[in-house]
Design an enzyme around this catalytic site. Structure first.
Site, PDB file in Angstrom:
ATOM      1  N   CYS A  49      23.024  49.849  37.400  1.00 51.74           N
ATOM      2  CA  CYS A  49      24.377  49.951  38.206  1.00 51.74           C
ATOM      3  C   CYS A  49      24.543  51.291  38.919  1.00 51.74           C
ATOM      4  CB  CYS A  49      25.037  50.049  37.373  1.00 51.74           C
ATOM      5  SG  CYS A  49      26.974  50.308  37.265  1.00 51.74           S
TER       6      CYS A  49
ATOM      7  N   GLU B 151      29.934  42.268  38.051  1.00 43.65           N
ATOM      8  CA  GLU B 151      30.713  43.153  38.579  1.00 43.65           C
ATOM      9  C   GLU B 151      32.075  43.404  38.206  1.00 43.65           C
ATOM     10  OE1 GLU B 151      29.610  45.217  40.424  1.00 43.65           O
ATOM     11  OE2 GLU B 151      27.708  43.942  40.610  1.00 43.65           O
TER      12      GLU B 151
HETATM   13 NI    NI Z   1      28.032  48.266  38.383  1.00 40.87          NI
END
Ligand code: NI
Length: 190
Positions: free
Chosen positions: A108, A151
């Site tokens: 991420c 997401e």
């Molecule tokens: Ni992320």
């Protein structure tokens, strides 16, 4: 073009529930999407959610490998296939289809330098609208489903480590590349 700063884990914006976008076709929403695309591209990300650039709005963008036009996308999913054009989802919703889950490695952009082994639902349906207000509704399996869940979690203040069940598999990127990655694995973050 504007590349924005990316919020890192620990910043409160990443723990908030993001607000619904009232008018997805508004000029300021289009400008924000452009910045999200520029920022994601610059950072070699697979996806980006608006809160990651300090915007408390329910908007995500992502790219996934193209699925074959014929046949079962679950069986023929190929992580090395060319990527789709960026998919824009505003005010997204996810419906889980079935209880099956699978584990895979995630990164991420807001958790730089780390990788984690994360369980996600294997099969989902998602919906939302794009920047022209058109309804988007799709089923997704595997990696595609994983990216959408990752997401959309950002919009509810959830980062992937919170989804992990085995924290021995939260490791540094350098070790992931050394001990886990296959030679062809992409080193991209969501
Ligand atoms: Ni992320």
């Amino acid at each position: 073009m504007a590349i924005r700063k990316i919020a890192s884990m620990g910043h409160p914006i990443l723990r908030q529930k993001a607000a619904l976008v009232k008018d997805p076709t508004a000029p300021e929403i289009h400008a924000l999407l452009k910045d999200m695309l520029d920022t994601m591209t610059d950072a070699f990300g697979t996806g980006l959610a608006a809160p990651q650039i300090y915007e408390n709005k329910r908007m995500v963008i992502f790219q996934v490998p193209q699925e074959p036009h014929n046949g079962d996308p679950e069986r023929h999913q190929d992580k090395d296939a060319p990527l789709t054009a960026p998919i824009i989802l505003i005010n997204p919703e996810i419906e889980i289809l079935g209880d099956d889950m699978e584990d895979d490695w995630e990164g991420c952009l807001s958790v730089p330098g780390l990788r984690g082994f994360v369980p996600r639902y294997s099969h989902i349906r998602y919906s939302g609208v794009d920047h022209e207000g058109r309804l988007i509704e799709r089923e997704a399996h595997g990696f595609h489903a994983r990216v959408v869940q990752h997401e959309c979690d950002h919009l509810d203040g959830v980062l992937y480590p919170q989804r992990m069940v085995d924290l021995t598999k939260l490791i540094f990127d350098s070790e992931w590349r050394h001990w886990v990655a296959e030679p062809n694995d992409e080193n991209s973050d969501d």
